[in-house]
Design an enzyme around this catalytic site. Structure first.
Site, PDB file in Angstrom:
ATOM      1  N   GLY A 215       0.816  -1.205   0.000  1.00 33.89           N
ATOM      2  CA  GLY A 215       0.000   0.000   0.000  1.00 33.89           C
ATOM      3  C   GLY A 215       0.851   1.256   0.000  1.00 33.89           C
ATOM      4  O   GLY A 215       1.943   1.302  -0.583  1.00 33.89           O
ATOM      5  N   SER A 216       0.385   2.257   0.697  1.00 32.92           N
ATOM      6  CA  SER A 216       1.028   3.571   0.637  1.00 32.92           C
ATOM      7  C   SER A 216       2.393   3.626   1.310  1.00 32.92           C
ATOM      8  O   SER A 216       3.116   4.613   1.140  1.00 32.92           O
ATOM      9  CB  SER A 216       0.110   4.631   1.245  1.00 32.92           C
ATOM     10  N   THR A 217       2.762   2.601   2.086  1.00 28.36           N
ATOM     11  CA  THR A 217       4.119   2.601   2.638  1.00 28.36           C
ATOM     12  C   THR A 217       5.154   2.510   1.518  1.00 28.36           C
ATOM     13  O   THR A 217       6.297   2.938   1.697  1.00 28.36           O
ATOM     14  CB  THR A 217       4.329   1.441   3.630  1.00 28.36           C
ATOM     15  N   LYS A 219       5.216   4.284  -0.974  1.00 24.49           N
ATOM     16  CA  LYS A 219       5.484   5.639  -1.461  1.00 24.49           C
ATOM     17  C   LYS A 219       6.826   6.168  -0.968  1.00 24.49           C
ATOM     18  O   LYS A 219       7.360   7.117  -1.537  1.00 24.49           O
ATOM     19  CB  LYS A 219       4.343   6.572  -1.050  1.00 24.49           C
TER      20      LYS A 219
END
Length: 491
Positions: A215-217, A219
């Site tokens: 997920g957004s980790t 990024k």
């Protein structure tokens, strides 16, 4: 008469030579086949005829040996078995060994030649040395904080010391007590069947053997790739990103959980985890450069061992632009173990350097003499040191005033990134809540700990911030435990 005596003596000598030749054949050339014969009970009787060496956390053993008085005399025991099971594994008289009990079996069982000052003599005499001990790198307080934080929920925690790669915590939940598999009675078979049939898979080491969409980790890696490649040169310049963002070559529009993501600078996009900004940045960086960055952090490495094997974290380099956009926000087919994401946070904290994680500090003889030592392997530079400084700023901002405020620790600098990973058919599964972070006490010269937390059954209705709500408090507790001991306030 003398002639008959000579013939008899010669015949007896011939029989003696034949006996010696046959004994040599059996004991030297065919010994291994007899040793491995399932009907040979001597090997297991010898193996379990003496106490097994211990696995230690700090100076305290978390394993032991119980004298049953039976033929297979000593059974394995475990202190706080469920908490340490993702590290120790099990040592069973019926089902063998796993994890550290397996990779360090030679030392623990006393069969490792390094345990003897005269290994050749031991081989010939078939002597068995007392079992040696294995000292782990675990931090007892961090392990306890991680285990207690996950209580009642599925998930995993991995914590690393950034400067060395020492694994400070490794927890998987739900867990199990390895002692129920130690002996050879009927209850062991029942426990084995029950554990393997449990739909919650308590024997699965989620910290190192299960991969999740990060997920957004992810990024964090996309930001590093964009800065390293020059796609972004100033954290506070507008990124020319639309909201929503149409995935290239499709009619599908990507949206955000947060408002106000249109054309925001990288700093604000990171604080509020704007999907549209990072998806477009990934496309601008390109699949080749994104894959190279992921690989530098440790993705696509099937050979990682700590010393037991770790599932491969993957980033697909053969994707089209739409798929690349999703991959760059940790979706599509991007997968990572919690240990891998702890390595990512550790690399940011360590000036862009990736240290190979390791779990064994040293092994010793029963006398306490050191047999071998662990230590950091080769260092890999995942991003430019100047890029690491900027990504550290982004992570610190996210904790100070973004989605990661639940990880803030008074008297420390904390950097983090939340994430909520969609999965399942049509993203129908309960989202995984992620948090990756690092922490440095105000009196420390460098960050002391990097953590990754994933919670499988987190609150599905909280969108992107669920990573901060469900996973960040667990990471905070782990970081506090490490910082407390490094400051001299605890152990």
């Amino acid at each position: 008469m003398t002639r008959h005596i000579r013939h008899a003596a010669f015949f007896c000598a011939l029989l003696l030579v034949a006996l010696l030749v046959n004994a040599t054949r059996l004991q030297v050339f065919e010994a291994s086949s007899y040793d491995g014969n399932i009907a040979n009970r001597r090997a297991p009787i010898a193996r379990y005829g003496q106490p097994r060496g211990d696995i230690l956390v700090g100076s305290e053993p978390v394993t032991g040996s119980h004298d049953t008085g039976e033929h297979l005399r000593y059974e394995r025991t475990y202190a706080n078995g469920p908490m340490y099971a993702p590290v120790t594994g099990f040592a069973s008289q019926v089902y063998g060994t796993s994890l550290l009990e397996h990779t360090e079996d030679g030392v623990l069982s006393g069969t490792d030649p390094l345990l003897s000052p005269f290994p050749l003599w031991n081989d010939l005499a078939r002597d068995r040395n007392p079992g040696g001990d294995v000292l782990t790198t675990l931090h007892r307080g961090a392990q306890e904080a991680a285990y207690e934080g996950l209580a009642g929920r599925k998930g995993a925690v991995a914590a690393i010391e950034p400067a060395t790669g020492r694994i400070l915590a490794l927890v998987s939940a739900p867990s199990y007590d390895p002692s129920v598999l130690s002996g050879n009675g009927s209850s062991v078979a029942r426990s084995w069947k029950s554990l393997n049939g449990d739909p919650d898979k308590p024997m699965l080491n989620r910290a190192v053997r299960k991969t999740y969409p990060p997920g957004s980790t992810f990024k964090v890696l996309t930001a590093a790739a964009a800065l390293d490649s020059g796609v972004v040169q100033d954290l506070d310049e507008p990124t020319d990103s639309p909201d929503p963002y149409r995935l290239p070559g499709t009619r599908t529009s990507l949206t955000n959980e947060s408002e106000g993501c249109e054309d925001v600078p990288l700093r604000k996009a990171f604080e509020w985890s704007c999907n549209t900004v990072f998806a477009k940045l990934g496309v601008r960086v390109g699949a080749k450069r994104m894959a190279a960055t992921a690989q530098a952090f440790g993705f696509n490495d099937a050979d990682l061992r700590i010393p037991f094997s770790v599932a491969e974290s993957t980033f697909d380099p053969k994707v089209d632009r739409a798929q690349l956009a999703l991959s760059s926000i940790g979706q599509y087919n991007t997968r990572a173990t919690p240990l891998q994401m702890a390595m990512v946070a550790a690399a940011v904290a360590n000036g862009g350097k990736v240290r190979s994680p390791y779990l064994v500090e040293r092994t010793t003889r029963a006398s306490g003499a050191t047999v071998s030592t662990g230590g950091a392997g080769p260092v890999r530079q995942a991003m430019h040191p100047s890029t690491a400084v900027l990504v550290k700023q982004l992570m610190a901002d996210a904790v100070r005033e973004g989605t990661g405020t639940n990880a803030w620790i008074p008297g420390a600098t904390v950097g983090g990134k939340t994430g909520t990973a969609q999965h399942g058919l049509g993203n129908s599964g309960t989202p995984y809540a992620w948090f990756v972070s690092w922490a440095k006490g105000d009196r420390d010269l460098e960050p002391k700990v990097a953590v990754a937390v994933v919670v499988e059954d987190a609150d599905a209705d909280r969108g992107e911030i669920s990573g901060g709500g469900d996973a960040a408090p667990i990471a905070r507790a782990v970081m506090k435990a490490v910082l407390k001991s490094s400051s001299g306030d605890g152990s």
